[in-house]
Design an enzyme around this catalytic site. Structure first.
Site, PDB file in Angstrom:
ATOM      1  N   SER A 195       0.820  -1.217   0.000  1.00  0.00           N
ATOM      2  CA  SER A 195       0.000   0.000   0.000  1.00  0.00           C
ATOM      3  C   SER A 195       0.852   1.264   0.000  1.00  0.00           C
ATOM      4  CB  SER A 195      -0.920   0.017   1.227  1.00  0.00           C
ATOM      5  OG  SER A 195      -1.878  -1.004   1.151  1.00  0.00           O
ATOM      6  N   ASP A 225      -4.304 -13.388  -1.767  1.00  0.00           N
ATOM      7  CA  ASP A 225      -5.252 -14.502  -1.738  1.00  0.00           C
ATOM      8  C   ASP A 225      -4.956 -15.414  -0.553  1.00  0.00           C
ATOM      9  OD1 ASP A 225      -6.609 -13.646  -3.992  1.00  0.00           O
ATOM     10  OD2 ASP A 225      -5.430 -14.872  -5.373  1.00  0.00           O
ATOM     11  N   GLY A 243     -23.471  -1.295  29.840  1.00  0.00           N
ATOM     12  CA  GLY A 243     -22.427  -0.371  30.270  1.00  0.00           C
ATOM     13  C   GLY A 243     -21.090  -1.054  30.494  1.00  0.00           C
ATOM     14  N   GLU A 294      -5.897  -5.999   3.720  1.00  0.00           N
ATOM     15  CA  GLU A 294      -5.792  -7.128   2.788  1.00  0.00           C
ATOM     16  C   GLU A 294      -7.027  -7.241   1.894  1.00  0.00           C
ATOM     17  OE1 GLU A 294      -3.876 -10.695   4.140  1.00  0.00           O
ATOM     18  OE2 GLU A 294      -3.056  -9.630   5.876  1.00  0.00           O
TER      19      GLU A 294
END
Length: 413
Positions: free
Chosen positions: A155, A269, A370, A393
């Site tokens: 990236s 993959d 909570g 990914e």
């Protein structure tokens, strides 16, 4: 070797018993019972996670601290190089074994799970599949023990899901390659001793001009960006890799020039099975947390589990988890059977498991009320850790494009 404890859990790692059990499991739609070897592996990883990871998960998340001691112990178990052959100091196990182990590790600590996932399939995976014999010895063997981890640099700040639009360049210069550019969102960046880096060697060819390189870390011309302050998986570091005339030897090219995009897609993959498995672990941890709380918390004079509204939530959570687990196991088994092309199945597994994790962790907080919103309970950490599984990914949108593309192709053929 490093896989001694796994071998004790599973019997012969390679040989007659393991492949026969694999064939049995490939009839999963007749029986979903795991063969004994896989069950023993699962229990070994579960015991390790409960002893070594659960007690430290909240603290390493809070401190953004790499779980160094635990990663080394995982290396001793063979968990940091599960698919790597024994002759390269790996565990020599198959994808289904990895899927099972990854779920249990992530159930204990999602950050540790992603560290394991990146080293196994994003770093070691492409070298194992595309590297030369010499590259495998140099760049795989030292990364199997847990003493070193690797990272995967695809990236960039401006390309996101468009992996083919790499702006980082690699210029040939005599006996070297010179890399320049920035890689973004790199998991394991601050702890990594090496990276698989993708850069353009010919911009005119677009994705066909991308090549893959093996880069030692640290090295001259490579600097690390700031450690990102993330929503979740905070014990695993994420940072930019900044290359400024970074010179590496010519022999550090992985595969052939122009093969980088293919290497990246094949690697993703494989990696998507890991992220699906990680999402399963987070989901299971969240479901465990919700059930345990609901069994012990009383409202209107009865445990929460006696209330139909809570029962419906738990049923939906279990349904989503089990459905995603079957898709993930199926993808792993198809990979073990060397199905080709192997693209749609990991996309389906990752999409189902990641979206299930987001939904399940959301409902876990709702059941806790909570108490689900405070750090005293792990539900809020599971919720934060789950969100990234729909992004890295390959985003959920990318997975849907992949699935639709293969679906339509099958109808048109």
């Amino acid at each position: 070797m490093a896989a001694a404890l796994l071998a004790r859990a599973c019997g012969p790692v390679r040989g007659a018993l393991w492949p026969r059990d694999c064939r049995r499991l490939h009839t999963i739609f007749q029986s979903v019972e795991l063969p004994e070897t896989y069950q023993m592996l699962r229990q070994t990883c579960r015991d390790f996670a409960e002893k070594e990871l659960v007690p430290i998960a909240a603290q390493v998340d809070k401190e953004h601290r790499f779980p160094e001691a635990q990663v080394k112990k995982m290396g001793e178990l063979g968990l940091m190089a599960m698919d790597v052959p024994e002759e390269l100091s790996g565990a020599g196990l198959d994808y289904l074994a990895y899927t099972i182990a990854m779920e249990e590790i992530s159930r204990g600590c999602a950050s540790t799970g992603v560290i394991m996932s990146v080293n196994n399939f994003l770093y070691l995976g492409p070298i194992l599949k595309f590297g030369s014999k010499e590259q495998k010895q140099q760049w795989i063997t030292p990364f199997t023990s847990g003493d070193k981890v690797g990272c995967f640099a695809l990236s960039e700040p401006g390309n996101g899901s468009d992996a083919g639009a790499a702006a980082t360049t690699a210029q040939a210069d005599h006996d070297s390659w010179v890399l320049s550019g920035t890689k973004a969102w790199i998991t394991n960046a601050w702890e990594a001793s090496a990276a698989v880096v993708f850069a353009s060697t010919d911009r005119s060819l677009q994705n066909k001009g991308i090549s893959a390189f093996l880069v030692p870390m640290p090295t001259a011309g490579l600097t690390l960006g700031k450690k990102e302050d993330k929503l979740g998986i905070r014990a695993s570091s994420t940072a930019n890799l900044i290359f400024e005339d970074c010179r590496i030897p010519k022999e550090n090219l992985l595969g052939e020039p122009g093969m980088g995009f293919k290497i990246a897609m094949k690697t993703l993959d494989m990696g998507r099975i890991g992220i699906a498995s990680k999402a399963l672990g987070i989901s299971q941890a969240a479901l465990d947390c919700a059930v345990n709380y609901a069994e012990n918390r009383r409202a209107f004079g009865v445990p929460l589990t006696k209330l139909q509204g809570i029962q419906f939530k738990l049923a939906d959570m279990a349904l989503a988890l089990e459905s995603a687990r079957l898709l993930t196991w199926r993808a792993a088994m198809l990979k073990d059977n060397k199905k080709n092309p192997f693209i749609k199945e990991p996309a389906m597994a990752k999409l189902a498991a990641s979206e299930a994790a987001t939904a399940i962790t959301h409902q876990a907080i709702q059941i806790l009320g909570g108490m689900g919103y405070v750090t005293e309970m792990p539900a809020e950490r599971h919720y934060r850790d789950a969100r990234i599984t729909e992004i890295y990914e390959g985003t959920s949108e990318i997975q849907r494009l992949v699935i639709a593309g293969h679906l339509l192709k099958s109808y048109r053929s």
